[in-house]
Design an enzyme around this catalytic site. Structure first.
Site, mmCIF file in Angstrom:
data_model
loop_
_atom_site.group_PDB
_atom_site.id
_atom_site.type_symbol
_atom_site.label_atom_id
_atom_site.label_comp_id
_atom_site.label_asym_id
_atom_site.label_seq_id
_atom_site.Cartn_x
_atom_site.Cartn_y
_atom_site.Cartn_z
ATOM 1 N N ASP A 145 -6.180 1.298 -7.235
ATOM 2 C CA ASP A 145 -6.830 0.230 -7.993
ATOM 3 C C ASP A 145 -6.259 -1.081 -7.436
ATOM 4 O O ASP A 145 -5.602 -1.091 -6.418
ATOM 5 C CB ASP A 145 -6.574 0.378 -9.505
ATOM 6 C CG ASP A 145 -5.094 0.413 -9.841
ATOM 7 O OD1 ASP A 145 -4.281 0.083 -8.947
ATOM 8 O OD2 ASP A 145 -4.738 0.760 -10.976
ATOM 9 N N CYS B 233 -2.292 -1.671 -6.319
ATOM 10 C CA CYS B 233 -1.571 -0.738 -5.438
ATOM 11 C C CYS B 233 -0.384 -1.392 -4.699
ATOM 12 O O CYS B 233 0.615 -0.733 -4.452
ATOM 13 C CB CYS B 233 -2.516 -0.024 -4.480
ATOM 14 S SG CYS B 233 -3.182 -1.066 -3.207
ATOM 15 N N HIS C 292 -5.098 -1.619 0.891
ATOM 16 C CA HIS C 292 -4.519 -0.504 0.137
ATOM 17 C C HIS C 292 -3.189 -0.093 0.769
ATOM 18 O O HIS C 292 -3.055 -0.067 1.987
ATOM 19 C CB HIS C 292 -5.474 0.690 0.113
ATOM 20 C CG HIS C 292 -4.897 1.837 -0.663
ATOM 21 N ND1 HIS C 292 -4.861 1.828 -2.036
ATOM 22 C CD2 HIS C 292 -4.271 2.962 -0.268
ATOM 23 C CE1 HIS C 292 -4.239 2.926 -2.448
ATOM 24 N NE2 HIS C 292 -3.875 3.625 -1.401
#
Length: 275
Positions: free
Chosen positions: A49, A52, A262
């Site tokens: 999400d 991270c 990410h």
């Protein structure tokens, strides 16, 4: 119920699963993972999400914590929200996760609770001597969604506090790190108030951390964040440090990213590296 930090998996096995093709990108990613595998045996996936970067950094910091950082020991820490609010009225527009309509009096109390929770968890985990027990305690903490998100609110607020200090230092002619100029050179964050409105309030809701905010996070925690940026393999940005001129006594945590959006974490340092 979603796992925030997945169980560990062999790095090269993970890489083979994720990057099968023969495209230039897949080849570069495989090379990048091979380089990481020289130092670390396993990888743990971080839930994707918009938190991270926080999740990966905090998990790594707690996993290897052996003491409470000095800034967390400060008696002033719980007073921070109230003190900042007395000086800066605009902080009333701080957005708490899932509670956008809170009045600032309540927000100040809530953030105080979050900061105290951060201190308590860090202290408890850092006092665990056995590495397996420490790991279990971290895993358990990151399965408790309520607590986990409270810790991210604390981190965000610490970032705001750090940004205000850097901004004021610069205005008063004191030396500030280069990233601080970059942070406030953006049209969307020319001062701490704009930074809060346009960036910090959105982290976790509609966006993650941008690169320049990774520097701010590192400064707020007084940790060096070392990131393997796999898509930059074979350039001098493959391993990037935030900040790039870290204080010598700051502990180091290591993350992996394929795209600067990410983050996952490498675990289990290979024996020869540890020596």
């Amino acid at each position: 119920y979603k796992l925030s930090v997945s169980p560990e998996m062999d790095i090269m096995e993970y890489c083979r699963k994720e990057w099968r093709g023969n495209t230039p990108v897949a080849k570069r990613m495989r090379k990048g993972y091979e380089a990481v595998a020289q130092k670390f045996a396993s990888i743990r996936r971080i839930r994707g999400d918009n938190y991270c970067a926080f999740r990966a950094t905090l998990f790594q910091a707690l996993s290897q914590a052996t003491q409470l950082p000095s800034w967390l020991q400060s008696e002033q820490l719980p007073m921070l929200p109230e003190n900042l609010l007395n000086k800066y009225d605009w902080i009333k527009q701080w957005q708490l996760k899932q509670k956008p309509s809170k009045k600032m009096g309540e927000i100040s109390d809530e953030i105080k609770e979050y900061l105290i929770l951060l201190r308590k968890k860090w202290k408890n985990i850092s006092e665990i001597k056995d590495p397996n027990e420490k790991q279990e305690a971290c895993d358990k903490l990151f399965k408790n969604e309520e607590e986990e998100y409270s810790l991210y609110e604390a981190l965000k607020f610490l970032m705001l506090h750090t940004a205000i200090e850097l901004y004021n230092d610069d205005k008063n002619g004191r030396r500030v790190p280069v990233f601080s100029w970059l942070l406030f050179a953006r049209d969307t964050s020319s001062n701490p108030c704009q930074l809060m409105h346009n960036h910090l309030n959105h982290i976790g809701h509609t966006g993650g951390l941008e690169q320049v905010e990774m520097f701010l996070l590192a400064y707020a925690l007084q940790y060096t964040i070392q990131v393997y940026r796999l898509y930059k393999y074979s350039t001098d940005e493959f391993i990037t440090l935030y900040p790039n001129d870290p204080e010598e006594d700051w502990p180091v945590v290591t993350l992996i990213t394929e795209d600067d959006r990410h983050y996952n974490i490498p675990v289990r340092m290979c024996q020869e590296t540890m020596l």
